[in-house]
Design an enzyme around this catalytic site. Structure first.
Site, PDB file in Angstrom:
ATOM      1  CG  LEU A  84      -1.987  -1.016   1.342  1.00 48.75           C
ATOM      2  CD1 LEU A  84      -2.604  -1.001   2.727  1.00 48.75           C
ATOM      3  CD2 LEU A  84      -3.051  -0.751   0.292  1.00 48.75           C
ATOM      4  N   GLY A  85       2.022   1.152   0.571  1.00 51.59           N
ATOM      5  CA  GLY A  85       2.874   2.332   0.624  1.00 51.59           C
ATOM      6  C   GLY A  85       4.037   2.096   1.561  1.00 51.59           C
ATOM      7  N   GLY A 135       5.626   3.633   4.820  1.00 57.63           N
ATOM      8  CA  GLY A 135       5.452   4.602   5.899  1.00 57.63           C
ATOM      9  C   GLY A 135       6.777   4.956   6.523  1.00 57.63           C
ATOM     10  N   GLY A 136       6.711   5.744   7.571  1.00 60.36           N
ATOM     11  CA  GLY A 136       7.931   6.198   8.212  1.00 60.36           C
ATOM     12  C   GLY A 136       8.758   5.072   8.816  1.00 60.36           C
ATOM     13  CG  PHE A 137       8.118   3.989  11.978  1.00 57.78           C
ATOM     14  CD1 PHE A 137       9.181   4.416  12.750  1.00 57.78           C
ATOM     15  CD2 PHE A 137       6.986   4.779  11.904  1.00 57.78           C
ATOM     16  CE1 PHE A 137       9.105   5.610  13.440  1.00 57.78           C
ATOM     17  CE2 PHE A 137       6.917   5.965  12.592  1.00 57.78           C
ATOM     18  CZ  PHE A 137       7.977   6.388  13.357  1.00 57.78           C
ATOM     19  CE  LYS A 177       3.343   1.748   9.776  1.00 58.65           C
ATOM     20  NZ  LYS A 177       3.944   2.721   9.101  1.00 58.65           N
ATOM     21  CG  ASP A 185       5.629  11.650  10.201  1.00 61.30           C
ATOM     22  OD1 ASP A 185       5.631  12.754   9.622  1.00 61.30           O
ATOM     23  OD2 ASP A 185       5.921  10.588   9.625  1.00 61.30           O
TER      24      ASP A 185
END
Ligand SMILES: *[C@@H]1O[C@H](CO)[C@@H](O)[C@H](O)[C@H]1NC(C)=O
Ligand SMILES: *[C@@H]1O[C@H](CO)[C@@H](O)[C@H](O)[C@H]1NC(C)=O
Ligand SMILES: *[C@@H]1O[C@H](CO)[C@@H](O)[C@H](O)[C@H]1NC(C)=O
Ligand SMILES: *[C@@H]1O[C@H](CO)[C@@H](O)[C@H](O)[C@H]1NC(C)=O
Ligand SMILES: *[C@@H]1O[C@H](CO)[C@@H](O)[C@H](O)[C@H]1NC(C)=O
Ligand SMILES: *[C@@H]1O[C@H](CO)[C@@H](O)[C@H](O)[C@H]1NC(C)=O
Ligand SMILES: *[C@@H]1O[C@H](CO)[C@@H](O)[C@H](O)[C@H]1NC(C)=O
Ligand SMILES: *[C@@H]1O[C@H](CO)[C@@H](O)[C@H](O)[C@H]1NC(C)=O
Ligand SMILES: *[C@@H]1O[C@H](CO)[C@@H](O)[C@H](O)[C@H]1NC(C)=O
Ligand SMILES: *[C@@H]1O[C@H](CO)[C@@H](O)[C@H](O)[C@H]1NC(C)=O
Ligand SMILES: *[C@@H]1O[C@H](CO)[C@@H](O)[C@H](O)[C@H]1NC(C)=O
Length: 816
Positions: A505-506, A508-510, A527, A624
């Protein structure tokens, strides 16, 4: 040699003399009728925590006599002449020969005076270490026998050891009242006070209208605050025939804390933290709609986790079903069946309710519960009962008469409330008729329970065994263990097609995020954390458990985690409508976001963030906040994602953290981006940026304008100052917009992005500002509003354009 040291001695003596002279001329520790305090001088408490003197709030010219903290002189806790400012700095505070305090102006006219009930021969006035300004007789031996004390006349602050409530003998009502505005200490609309109708309870009122009810005292706490424990204070409630009041003391006496009712009607706790040199808020009176007094009307319960939030109590039906269906709760609910008015009625028991309004109640401190219930059944107008005091298994009796108002649900059980119902609504009649059926049913249920328990235990011990095999150190505590499901890595791999890129999906920051579908069909978001947190397994699990406890309808829900084979994975509920940036920055998809939806989204984000900042037990700074971290569910309700991760998985963000600043350019507050210092106010900044982006439908980072090199914030600020703020609002958005609301959002947005963190409102103020028509202060200049290039300290990264106003011409940046 000797001469030099003589010289030094002389200098020192001279300085000491000067110093003591300066000190005696500017500060005093007490005043008697021969002394006075004039503007410029202060009266200081012995411990040095508080001082009294003259001040002007904000940019106001008038002078007031007030008490503030010596280490935080802006924080005024009490004002004498709050209604009548002095015109100039010629004010003088005196003690009269009889012991009265008088505040005189330049023509010796009395601007304010204390009320005296008796006089004394040797009056002396002092500021005590509690912040209490007192006048006492110098010869008096009893240290608490005052002629007068400021604690009897609170302003907007409830300090430790200050009594809130009534002296029933003299009729003195000590209550807190808000300032009219942040720059006007005169009595405002709101008050925090004890009401003595029925069993005494504490209200926040707006004029004569109840705004929020903190509830009654049950021996352990105020029944309205049971969901919000207070870690810093011990509370005491005193009810005798002479006095009824409520007060608190601090658990750590060397701390400073205060409870303030602000001009918007929000009551908040603050504690002073030395390391940040600021006041940190931690619990507030109104966090959600269920805190509005009787939000659901009579005989209904409010639960923010449910949709709709209001529901009738068991045995009750909406009084006006049509209004109720259209979410107009004002009419409340009525009984399905009238009470038999005999002992044929019964009780339905609840343990997680905020006890109803006791304005119409009766109590007895010694009666037990059984007697109490019997008494209730014998009185036709009695509708509910409970123990008065919950300590030691419960004692005392509290009866309610008439409608039950202002009930909300908590997540845990606190106190039993028995609501009286007619036998038929309790299901008593059917119970007897079909006694056989339940008996049989119970056996089946019992069997199922035992079976599933065994299954569960074996699944859990399997999971634990897997954990143990990875980390010999780990031991699960039985009972409390594993509130959060542990997913198996093979399950996750299967659900995400082995983390296939088509499921991604993408990023992310982590770490990357994948869409997954469990065997049962349930959709999840997965995630996969980057493998650099360097944390032990136990820490990881503890942190995840903490994050999982953060639950709010505007936060994405954490379903579980997976720790296996060096993988650390978080499993979230899946949000079908992606994220906010997917809609607001796309011309096609913008049409799904009409104004009411946008307003709903703004409000939801604010509430989610408020929860993180203040109402959850762990105070979380997101760090964030950005449009792509606002996910949207089926009904376009906003849900904040990635919360709790910055602190936990982002590592320490101090300057020596070399490889990552959590945060996104264009949303980062100046103090965070430049100095690496973050606070709740840096989240407020990011929230302000998101708001302005929603209104303008343009990205802050990447914003270009033909006429100037300002970024979106600068553009908004310029238009605001040109009195043309609506210019920045997207034209298509305004097809459906309500100008009042849009302007208000714009105004609040600008307040949030102000350069100085202290100027920005807290999220609780933001929520109130969005939801009411209170007057807003004028915004000051936003942070980061021109196209500058700022050098970030070497250690963090190389030169970076942080807010990239000029991105249209140059696409440099992020030299990493
Ligand atoms: C005010 O009172 C003081 C002391 O009683 C006196 O010295 C002063 O002249 C008075 N000022 C005026 C303007 O009356
Ligand atoms: C001083 O106070 C008195 C009484 O409040 C008032 O009548 C008088 O106008 C005030 N004088 C000045 C100079 O403010
Ligand atoms: C003094 O008492 C009067 C009447 O009881 C009251 O209106 C006034 O506010 C009191 N003044 C102060 C300073 O408390
Ligand atoms: C009490 O508060 C002071 C000042 O904030 C702090 O230094 C001290 O460590 C605290 N004591 C305890 C026991 O928490
Ligand atoms: C209210 O809603 C319920 C459930 O949706 C429905 O059964 C009922 O007929 C509605 N009542 C009215 C008066 O609209
Ligand atoms: C809700 O219903 C009450 C009673 O029917 C009515 O007086 C009130 O105006 C309604 N409120 C709204 C916001 O429609
Ligand atoms: C029921 O309680 C109310 C309120 O205390 C009281 O006024 C009334 O007399 C009671 N009725 C009976 C029958 O005891
Ligand atoms: C609200 O209702 C839900 C489900 O009905 C329950 O789990 C929860 O504990 C209730 N209370 C709150 C404050 O969410
Ligand atoms: C996932 O599990 C289902 C059912 O157990 C199975 O049919 C399917 O082949 C599995 N898929 C993968 C990619 O392993
Ligand atoms: C949001 O998601 C739901 C369910 O997938 C879908 O029916 C709806 O059309 C979506 N809304 C928008 C605006 O895309
Ligand atoms: C606009 O919003 C305000 C505040 O929410 C509300 O009072 C007003 O009725 C709305 N106006 C229209 C035309 O909807």
């Amino acid at each position: 040699m000797i001469r030099t040291s003589m010289q030094t001695m002389k200098t020192i003596i001279l300085w000491l003399f000067l110093f003591s002279f300066l000190r005696t001329s500017n500060t005093l520790d007490s005043i008697t009728p021969t002394q006075f305090i004039k503007d410029g001088q202060t009266l200081v408490s012995a411990g040095g925590g508080y001082e009294l003197g003259f001040f002007s709030p904000g940019e106001v010219k008038g002078r007031y006599l007030g008490i503030w903290y010596t280490f935080s002189t802006e924080t005024v806790v009490w004002v004498a002449n709050r209604e009548v400012p002095l015109d100039d700095s010629s004010g003088v505070l005196k003690v009269t020969d009889q012991g009265g305090l008088v505040l005189l102006n330049s023509s010796n006219g009395t601007v304010w005076s204390s009320n005296l009930s008796r006089t004394a021969g040797n009056p002396v006035s002092q500021l005590l270490d509690s912040g209490n300004l007192v006048v006492k007789d110098g010869k008096e031996t009893n240290p608490s026998n005052f002629l007068w004390q400021s604690f009897d006349y609170p302003c907007d602050t409830h300090l430790p050891e200050m009594k809130l409530g009534w002296n029933l003998v003299t009729g003195l009502d000590r209550y807190v009242s808000s300032w009219r505005s942040t720059e006007d200490p005169a009595r405002g609309d709101f008050s925090l006070r004890m009401d003595t109708h029925g069993f005494p309870q504490i209200f926040i009122m707006k004029g004569a209208k109840i705004q929020t009810r903190a509830g009654t005292w049950n021996g352990a706490g105020l029944t309205g605050y049971q969901g919000k424990p207070n870690p810093v204070a011990n509370f005491e409630f005193v009810l005798t025939k002479n006095e009824v009041y409520y007060e608190y003391t601090l658990i750590n006496r060397s701390m400073f804390a205060r409870y303030v009712l602000n001009p918007y009607g929000l009551a908040q706790w603050f504690t002073w933290t030395d390391y940040s040199h600021s006041w940190e808020p931690f619990v507030s009176s109104q966090a959600d709609q269920c805190d509005n007094y009787a939000f659901c009307g009579a005989n209904a319960r409010c639960n923010v986790s449910n949709t709709p939030v209001c529901a009738c109590l068991k045995g009750f039906v909406p009084k006006s079903p049509k209004d109720w269906n259209s979410t107009n709760w004002s009419e409340g609910c009525v009984r399905k069946t009238p009470l038999a008015c005999s002992s044929a009625d019964g009780f339905s028991k609840y343990s997680n309710f905020k006890l109803p309004d006791t304005s119409s109640s009766w109590y007895d401190k010694s009666m037990g519960l059984e007697e109490c219930q019997g008494l209730c059944l014998r009185n036709c107008s009695c509708t509910a009962c409970a123990n008065l005091d919950v300590r030691e298994g419960g004692s005392g009796c509290l009866l309610w008469f008439g409608n039950l108002n202002d009930i909300r649900e908590f997540t845990s059980d606190y106190q039993d409330l028995y609501i009286r119902l007619a036998a038929s609504d309790l299901g008593l009649r059917y119970r007897r008729l079909s006694a056989l059926v339940p008996c049989f049913l119970w056996k089946i249920i019992g069997f199922l329970l035992i079976y599933s328990h065994i299954r569960l235990r074996s699944t859990l011990s399997e999971a634990r065994r897997k954990l143990d095999s990875r980390n010999g150190d780990y031991r699960g505590e039985d009972g409390e263990d594993l509130e959060l499901p542990l997913f198996d890595l093979t399950t996750i791999a299967n659900a995400t097609n082995d983390f296939s890129s088509s499921n991604k999906l993408g990023e992310g920051g982590f770490g990357p995020v994948y869409k997954g579908t469990l065997v049962g069909g349930e959709e999840i978001a997965v995630k996969r954390l980057s493998k650099n947190s360097g944390q032990g397994l136990r820490e990881f699990k503890n942190e995840v458990l903490l994050i999982a406890k953060l639950q709010h309808r505007n936060l994405v829900k954490l379903l579980g985690c997976c720790i296996q084979e060096d993988e650390e994975i978080l499993v979230y509920e899946f949000m079908p409508n992606r994220s906010l940036d997917f809609f607001i920055f796309d011309q096609e998809r913008q049409k799904f976001l009409d104004w009411p939806t946008c307003f709903h989204i703004i409000d939801g984000i604010a509430r989610g963030l408020l929860y993180l900042h203040q109402d959850s037990r762990l105070r979380i700074i997101h760090r964030d906040m950005k449009a792509s971290n606002i996910l949207l569910d089926n009904d376009m309700n906003p849900k904040i994602s990635d919360f709790g991760l910055a602190k936990t998985f982002g590592g320490d963000q101090s300057e020596d953290s070399t490889n990552r600043v959590v945060g996104t350019h264009g949303y980062m507050a100046p103090e965070y981006a430049v100095d690496g210092t973050f606070s709740m106010k840096s989240d407020v900044f990011s929230f302000g940026v998101i708001m302005l982006e929603i209104l303008s439908r343009k990205k802050n980072r990447g914003f270009c304008h033909p006429d100037h090199r300002l970024n979106l914030l600068g553009h908004a600020w310029t238009l605001w100052n040109q009195n043309n703020p609506l210019e920045m609002v997207d034209v298509t958005l305004c097809d459906s917009c309500n100008i009042t609301e849009v302007l208000r959002c714009l105004h609040v947005g600008l307040l949030c992005v102000q350069h100085v963190p202290e100027d920005r409102p807290s999220m609780s103020s933001v929520v109130l500002m969005l939801g009411s028509e209170v007057k807003l202060p004028s915004p000051k200049q936003p942070g980061f509003y021109t196209g500058r290039t700022v050098t970030v300290p070497e250690s963090t990264s190389s030169t970076t354009d942080l807010f990239s106003t000029n991105i249209c011409s140059t696409m440099f940046l992020e030299g990493r």
